[in-house]
Design a protein around this motif. Structure first.
Motif, PDB file in Angstrom:
ATOM      1  N   UNK A 228       0.783  -1.230   0.000  1.00 52.74           N
ATOM      2  CA  UNK A 228       0.000   0.000   0.000  1.00 52.74           C
ATOM      3  C   UNK A 228       0.807   1.268   0.000  1.00 52.74           C
ATOM      4  N   UNK A 229       1.928   1.309   0.722  1.00 57.80           N
ATOM      5  CA  UNK A 229       2.720   2.535   0.784  1.00 57.80           C
ATOM      6  C   UNK A 229       3.330   2.843  -0.574  1.00 57.80           C
ATOM      7  N   UNK A 230       3.806   1.831  -1.258  1.00 57.47           N
ATOM      8  CA  UNK A 230       4.390   2.052  -2.580  1.00 57.47           C
ATOM      9  C   UNK A 230       3.344   2.589  -3.548  1.00 57.47           C
ATOM     10  N   UNK A 231       2.139   2.042  -3.490  1.00 58.96           N
ATOM     11  CA  UNK A 231       1.066   2.527  -4.356  1.00 58.96           C
ATOM     12  C   UNK A 231       0.788   4.001  -4.083  1.00 58.96           C
ATOM     13  N   UNK A 232       0.722   4.388  -2.816  1.00 59.78           N
ATOM     14  CA  UNK A 232       0.462   5.786  -2.469  1.00 59.78           C
ATOM     15  C   UNK A 232       1.601   6.688  -2.908  1.00 59.78           C
ATOM     16  N   UNK A 233       2.838   6.219  -2.789  1.00 59.77           N
ATOM     17  CA  UNK A 233       3.973   7.025  -3.207  1.00 59.77           C
ATOM     18  C   UNK A 233       3.972   7.306  -4.688  1.00 59.77           C
ATOM     19  N   UNK A 234       3.632   6.303  -5.486  1.00 57.55           N
ATOM     20  CA  UNK A 234       3.571   6.509  -6.934  1.00 57.55           C
ATOM     21  C   UNK A 234       2.430   7.447  -7.313  1.00 57.55           C
ATOM     22  N   UNK A 240       2.825  14.094   0.973  1.00 58.98           N
ATOM     23  CA  UNK A 240       1.443  14.424   1.278  1.00 58.98           C
ATOM     24  C   UNK A 240       0.803  13.487   2.287  1.00 58.98           C
ATOM     25  N   UNK A 241      -0.433  13.782   2.621  1.00 50.50           N
ATOM     26  CA  UNK A 241      -1.161  13.016   3.618  1.00 50.50           C
ATOM     27  C   UNK A 241      -1.467  11.609   3.139  1.00 50.50           C
ATOM     28  N   UNK A 242      -1.647  11.407   1.832  1.00 48.79           N
ATOM     29  CA  UNK A 242      -1.963  10.072   1.326  1.00 48.79           C
ATOM     30  C   UNK A 242      -0.849   9.078   1.654  1.00 48.79           C
ATOM     31  N   UNK A 243       0.390   9.517   1.466  1.00 47.86           N
ATOM     32  CA  UNK A 243       1.529   8.643   1.755  1.00 47.86           C
ATOM     33  C   UNK A 243       1.647   8.388   3.258  1.00 47.86           C
ATOM     34  N   UNK A 244       1.444   9.422   4.041  1.00 49.78           N
ATOM     35  CA  UNK A 244       1.516   9.273   5.494  1.00 49.78           C
ATOM     36  C   UNK A 244       0.431   8.323   6.000  1.00 49.78           C
ATOM     37  N   UNK A 245      -0.771   8.431   5.439  1.00 47.24           N
ATOM     38  CA  UNK A 245      -1.843   7.547   5.863  1.00 47.24           C
ATOM     39  C   UNK A 245      -1.538   6.103   5.471  1.00 47.24           C
ATOM     40  N   UNK A 246      -0.930   5.923   4.319  1.00 48.44           N
ATOM     41  CA  UNK A 246      -0.571   4.563   3.895  1.00 48.44           C
ATOM     42  C   UNK A 246       0.429   3.939   4.867  1.00 48.44           C
ATOM     43  N   UNK A 286       7.431  11.315  -5.688  1.00 50.73           N
ATOM     44  CA  UNK A 286       7.020   9.948  -5.940  1.00 50.73           C
ATOM     45  C   UNK A 286       7.899   9.286  -6.975  1.00 50.73           C
ATOM     46  N   UNK A 287       8.041   7.980  -6.860  1.00 49.12           N
ATOM     47  CA  UNK A 287       8.858   7.235  -7.816  1.00 49.12           C
ATOM     48  C   UNK A 287      10.187   6.817  -7.218  1.00 49.12           C
ATOM     49  N   UNK A 288      10.836   5.881  -7.897  1.00 47.79           N
ATOM     50  CA  UNK A 288      12.098   5.314  -7.433  1.00 47.79           C
ATOM     51  C   UNK A 288      12.728   4.584  -8.601  1.00 47.79           C
ATOM     52  N   UNK A 289      13.841   3.911  -8.326  1.00 42.90           N
ATOM     53  CA  UNK A 289      14.537   3.160  -9.355  1.00 42.90           C
ATOM     54  C   UNK A 289      15.961   3.621  -9.558  1.00 42.90           C
ATOM     55  N   UNK A 290      16.271   4.813  -9.036  1.00 45.04           N
ATOM     56  CA  UNK A 290      17.600   5.372  -9.266  1.00 45.04           C
ATOM     57  C   UNK A 290      18.384   5.434  -7.952  1.00 45.04           C
ATOM     58  N   UNK A 291      19.247   6.445  -7.809  1.00 45.86           N
ATOM     59  CA  UNK A 291      20.220   6.385  -6.713  1.00 45.86           C
ATOM     60  C   UNK A 291      20.082   7.495  -5.686  1.00 45.86           C
ATOM     61  N   UNK A 292      18.920   8.156  -5.625  1.00 43.67           N
ATOM     62  CA  UNK A 292      18.745   9.196  -4.618  1.00 43.67           C
ATOM     63  C   UNK A 292      18.839   8.592  -3.214  1.00 43.67           C
ATOM     64  N   UNK A 293      19.376   9.362  -2.275  1.00 46.81           N
ATOM     65  CA  UNK A 293      19.587   8.863  -0.920  1.00 46.81           C
ATOM     66  C   UNK A 293      18.276   8.390  -0.302  1.00 46.81           C
TER      67      UNK A 293
END
Length: 369
Positions: A228-234, A240-246, A286-293
């Motif tokens: 669920x958290x990954x879905x909210x992040x994307x 935002x609140x959506x990610x925090x609630x997830x 939102x998003x991932x796949x690269x090298x950000x800390x």
């Protein structure tokens, strides 16, 4: 000691448990560099944190005297720290330990979970994307299978919102099927089917099945995954609140599972090791796949359910483990529950095969589909 590993996809520990960032120095910077092929695109100058802020327009005469200092306002009392987004996770850490884990890009879920659950690098398992094309998972057994190989009487269980981790009809799966053990009920796999409300309903379905199985059957090693958290992040970004609630939602799912195994210790005396891990974080947008800390930063929370002194013994066992990489998680968990690995080693002459080398994609767009 039995094992419960909980996978929370896409959780930023700096948001879920900000207090650990100051307490554990290893969370500050990655312990190893990223492959340049998976580096993030440069930030535009206008968005760069180092770019100087625009000066505000000033209409007043710069030579004029500054206004007199008004009477100072009384200092306000410091506010009490807000409750953590993940109180269950906070309680697990306070009564146990937490170790920084730095993921190796590409920080997509497929490579991340393949590495975390098998104790192998991308080069060894050959999982570079979520499509799992050309994977070597059959040769890199997962955590549950390694427990079974250590003791063929072991009973194992996995439940997941993402079918690629457990379903034979998926692109993976990362968790070996072990059909013979499934037929005999010794190895149980469950993939969510209720996506009527996206991953929220699917995660609840996984929680219900996993909590029942853990409480009533007490498998020797279990892995439970929530998406669920990954879905909210994307969908909404991580600020935002959506990610925090997830995060709150999956923390509550985690509480159900912890309660299930804690009751088994209370009534049956079974000792359990509870571990919680994520495969990546999320960028602010939102998003991932690269090298950000904030994307590479992961964690391994550990908590022992057992008699007095169990927590202190666990802390001593991991006292010399300051920072982990994703491929270190499975070997550490096996060590903590007393499972010895088999004699297989990478590079052994048995099973050698001339094949496409495990060096990953070239990033040449002619070969990207």
């Amino acid at each position: 000691m039995k094992l419960l590993l909980i996978g929370l996809d896409g959780v930023r520990i700096d948001l879920a448990l900000p207090a650990v960032m100051d307490r554990v120095p290893g969370f500050a910077e990655p312990d190893h560099p990223a492959d340049p092929r998976f580096a993030a695109e440069p930030v535009p100058a206008a968005q760069s944190p180092s770019a100087p802020a625009a000066e505000p327009a000033v209409d007043a005469d710069p030579a004029a005297e500054p206004p007199s200092d008004p009477v100072a306002e009384p200092a306000t009392a410091p506010t009490a720290p807000a409750d953590p987004l993940a109180p269950t996770l906070a309680r697990l850490v306070d009564g146990g330990a937490i170790l920084p884990v730095w993921m190796t890009p590409p920080t997509d879920s497929g490579p991340g979970w393949a590495s975390l659950l098998t104790g192998t690098t991308h080069e060894q398992n050959n999982v570079w994307w979520n499509e799992f094309v050309g994977h070597r998972l059959a040769r890199t057994p997962d955590l549950l299978s390694q427990v079974f190989f250590g003791d063929p009487a072991a009973r194992t269980f996995a439940a997941s919102t993402w079918d690629a981790l457990v379903s034979a009809t998926s692109a993976g799966p990362v968790i070996h099927q072990r059909v013979d053990q499934q037929i005999g009920g010794q190895h149980q796999l469950f993939a969510a089917t209720d996506f009527s409300r996206g991953c929220r309903s699917a995660d609840q379905q996984v929680r219900t099945r996993a909590a029942w199985t853990l409480n009533h059957e007490g498998p020797d090693a279990a892995f439970v995954y929530f998406e669920g958290v990954d879905e909210a992040g994307h969908a909404h970004g991580s600020t935002g609140e959506e990610y925090r609630q997830a995060i709150r939602d999956v923390d509550e799912h985690t509480r159900y599972l912890v309660k299930a195994v804690s009751e088994r210790y209370e009534q049956l005396g079974e000792e359990w090791l509870i571990a919680v891990v994520t495969d990546h974080g999320h960028k602010d947008e939102g998003g991932h796949g690269e090298d950000e800390v904030q994307v590479r930063r992961s964690f391994l929370a550990l908590h022992a359910v057992g008699p007095d002194g169990a927590a202190e013994r666990l802390r001593k066992q991991v006292a010399d483990r300051s920072v982990l990489r994703s491929e270190h998680v499975t070997p550490l968990l096996l060590e903590l529950i007393g499972v010895r690995p088999g004699t297989w080693q990478a590079g052994h002459e048995v099973g050698q095969l001339r094949d496409v080398p495990s060096v990953g994609p070239t990033r040449d767009l002619r070969y990207e589909w």
